[in-house]
Design a protein around this motif. Structure first.
Motif, PDB file in Angstrom:
ATOM      1  N   ASP A 112      -2.353   6.981  -7.912  1.00  0.00           N
ATOM      2  CA  ASP A 112      -3.500   7.348  -7.078  1.00  0.00           C
ATOM      3  C   ASP A 112      -3.156   7.118  -5.611  1.00  0.00           C
ATOM      4  O   ASP A 112      -2.581   6.081  -5.250  1.00  0.00           O
ATOM      5  N   PRO A 113      -3.527   8.073  -4.740  1.00  0.00           N
ATOM      6  CA  PRO A 113      -3.308   7.829  -3.311  1.00  0.00           C
ATOM      7  C   PRO A 113      -4.255   6.746  -2.800  1.00  0.00           C
ATOM      8  O   PRO A 113      -5.305   6.484  -3.404  1.00  0.00           O
ATOM      9  N   ILE A 114      -3.897   6.119  -1.709  1.00  0.00           N
ATOM     10  CA  ILE A 114      -4.772   5.103  -1.119  1.00  0.00           C
ATOM     11  C   ILE A 114      -6.075   5.776  -0.677  1.00  0.00           C
ATOM     12  O   ILE A 114      -6.060   6.835  -0.042  1.00  0.00           O
ATOM     13  N   ASN A 115      -7.202   5.163  -1.075  1.00  0.00           N
ATOM     14  CA  ASN A 115      -8.545   5.698  -0.790  1.00  0.00           C
ATOM     15  C   ASN A 115      -8.792   7.040  -1.482  1.00  0.00           C
ATOM     16  O   ASN A 115      -9.536   7.895  -0.982  1.00  0.00           O
ATOM     17  N   GLN A 117      -7.870   9.325  -5.626  1.00  0.00           N
ATOM     18  CA  GLN A 117      -7.432   9.265  -7.012  1.00  0.00           C
ATOM     19  C   GLN A 117      -6.860  10.611  -7.423  1.00  0.00           C
ATOM     20  O   GLN A 117      -7.130  11.631  -6.804  1.00  0.00           O
ATOM     21  N   CYS A 135     -10.361  12.529  -2.603  1.00  0.00           N
ATOM     22  CA  CYS A 135     -10.456  11.332  -1.756  1.00  0.00           C
ATOM     23  C   CYS A 135     -11.810  10.660  -1.944  1.00  0.00           C
ATOM     24  O   CYS A 135     -12.794  11.309  -2.334  1.00  0.00           O
ATOM     25  N   ASN A 136     -11.846   9.387  -1.660  1.00  0.00           N
ATOM     26  CA  ASN A 136     -13.109   8.651  -1.728  1.00  0.00           C
ATOM     27  C   ASN A 136     -14.048   9.108  -0.616  1.00  0.00           C
ATOM     28  O   ASN A 136     -13.629   9.758   0.341  1.00  0.00           O
ATOM     29  N   TYR A 139     -13.483   9.814   3.417  1.00  0.00           N
ATOM     30  CA  TYR A 139     -12.084  10.139   3.673  1.00  0.00           C
ATOM     31  C   TYR A 139     -11.851  11.611   3.381  1.00  0.00           C
ATOM     32  O   TYR A 139     -12.565  12.217   2.573  1.00  0.00           O
ATOM     33  N   THR A 164      -2.290  12.559   1.197  1.00  0.00           N
ATOM     34  CA  THR A 164      -2.840  11.280   1.660  1.00  0.00           C
ATOM     35  C   THR A 164      -4.322  11.459   1.988  1.00  0.00           C
ATOM     36  O   THR A 164      -4.799  12.567   2.240  1.00  0.00           O
ATOM     37  N   CYS A 165      -5.055  10.359   1.972  1.00  0.00           N
ATOM     38  CA  CYS A 165      -6.485  10.357   2.283  1.00  0.00           C
ATOM     39  C   CYS A 165      -6.700   9.587   3.589  1.00  0.00           C
ATOM     40  O   CYS A 165      -6.413   8.387   3.665  1.00  0.00           O
ATOM     41  N   GLU A 166      -7.197  10.302   4.584  1.00  0.00           N
ATOM     42  CA  GLU A 166      -7.418   9.700   5.896  1.00  0.00           C
ATOM     43  C   GLU A 166      -8.917   9.502   6.133  1.00  0.00           C
ATOM     44  O   GLU A 166      -9.754  10.233   5.598  1.00  0.00           O
ATOM     45  N   LYS A 167      -9.241   8.541   6.953  1.00  0.00           N
ATOM     46  CA  LYS A 167     -10.630   8.223   7.246  1.00  0.00           C
ATOM     47  C   LYS A 167     -11.271   9.330   8.081  1.00  0.00           C
ATOM     48  O   LYS A 167     -10.661   9.856   9.015  1.00  0.00           O
TER      49      LYS A 167
END
Length: 377
Positions: A112-115, A117, A135-136, A139, A164-167
């Motif tokens: 799972d990528p950070i922040n 799945q 992303c969550n 993000y 990747t998951c960015e804010k």
């Protein structure tokens, strides 16, 4: 003498024709034999498998004892490592039994990528599967959202690198003339952060009105929930309805979204909406209603409905033509009844004449006596 009717005998056919007929019959007899299946010492074409294929090129034909070695297709591997997959042409010219013996290869495991799945559509990472990245909340995704387990060289691998998951962050919203928003000193706003717009005090006789949404929310990367509002002077004229009056919404000035409710004076009906609002173009929406004088032919004035419109059950003036038509019908019925009475009287008079045997003078006297006293004159 009598003519003879006996048919003439045909001349004998030539020998060549007899020979040709014999050959034709022979061809007809040999044709079914040509259609019969011929025996062969070779097996049919080898079977085709989904996960396996023959090694190398196929021969033109295969006889008893010949064999073919199968291997797994690309993307598949033997169920049992090192297993030999032969297919043999048997003495009865049929192939030996061989079942599918290969399975799908597996791609590497995905984390799972950070922040976020990863979701495997088929529940596995086998050849032909898909991996979906999400992303969550708060993000956003950078990279491919779907990756396929596909052929790579002699093996299998994922078609794309993991994203990747960015804010989620928003740049400051737009500034507006004659207005401002909260936290305008900030350079970055986070996901779900809210800014509120307001209008500046006016230097003229009329205040500014805020047109549009006063609150904006950061809902995506550099994306606000709506466009910024406007601050401008919106003033509607004093609402005047002839033969009407204001029920609510009294004021000296009417600015944006000011609401007024009307009613008509006695003897007048309201046509239009009884409630109007001052719109952003400094005009009443909908347009002002009208008060129409009640018709004098109506015995009871129609009662306006709650919305200001006349009720569908309002009384309508009577129709004079309908009254005259009813009088004519009564007159016709009376004339018919009088005529029936006269006919009955005439019938009685005729009956009496027949019994008494009176002459024409007596008959005239009786008819005039029965029909009308006018006849006697």
């Amino acid at each position: 003498m009598r003519a003879s009717c006996a048919p003439r005998k045909a001349p004998p056919r030539r020998s060549e024709r007899l020979v040709f007929s014999g050959r034709f019959v022979g061809v007809l007899l040999l044709a079914p034999l040509l259609l019969l299946p011929t025996s062969s010492d070779a097996c049919d074409d080898p079977p085709v498998f989904v996960t396996m294929k023959p090694q190398g090129a196929l021969a033109p034909s295969y006889g008893p004892g010949d064999r073919i070695l199968y291997e797994c297709r690309l993307g598949f591997q033997p169920v049992t490592p090192g297993q030999v997959l032969p297919l043999v042409c048997q003495d009865d010219n049929t192939w030996s039994s061989l079942q599918e013996a290969c399975k799908r290869k597996l791609c590497s495991n995905l984390a799972d990528p950070i922040n976020g799945q990863v979701i495997f559509v088929n529940g596995s990472a086998e050849f032909g599967s898909q991996a979906h990245y999400v992303c969550n909340k708060g993000y956003y995704l950078i990279g491919a959202s779907i990756s396929h387990c596909d052929i790579s060289g002699s093996g299998v691998d994922w078609s794309d690198s993991p994203p990747t998951c960015e804010k989620i962050l928003c740049k400051p919203p737009e500034e507006i003339p004659n207005g401002k928003y909260t936290n305008s000193h900030k350079d970055v706003f986070e996901y779900n952060e809210v800014v509120t717009y307001s209008c500046d005090p006016s230097n003229g006789p009329d205040e500014y009105s805020l047109i549009g949404e006063s609150k904006l929310i950061c809902v995506g990367n550099d994306e606000w929930s709506s466009q910024p509002p406007q601050c401008k002077v919106v003033r509607c004229e004093y609402p005047v309805v002839e033969n009407g009056m204001i029920l609510s919404g009294f004021g000296q000035k009417y600015y944006y979204k000011a609401t007024v409710v009307f009613k008509c004076k006695d003897g007048f009906n309201l046509h239009g909406d009884n409630t109007v609002v001052c719109g952003e173009n400094s005009s009443w929406e909908p347009e002002l209603p009208k008060c129409i004088k009640v018709s004098t032919r109506s015995t009871h004035p129609p009662m306006p409905s709650a919305s200001g419109h006349p009720s569908p059950t309002d009384a309508t003036p009577p129709n004079d033509a309908e009254g005259l038509g009813a009088g004519f019908i009564v007159l016709i019925i009376a004339a018919v009844l009088v005529g029936i009475g006269l006919l009955l009287c005439l019938y009685c008079c005729l009956c009496r004449r027949k019994k008494k045997g009176l002459g024409s003078t007596a008959l005239r006297f009786l008819l005039c006596s029965c029909l009308s006293p006018v006849c006697m004159s």
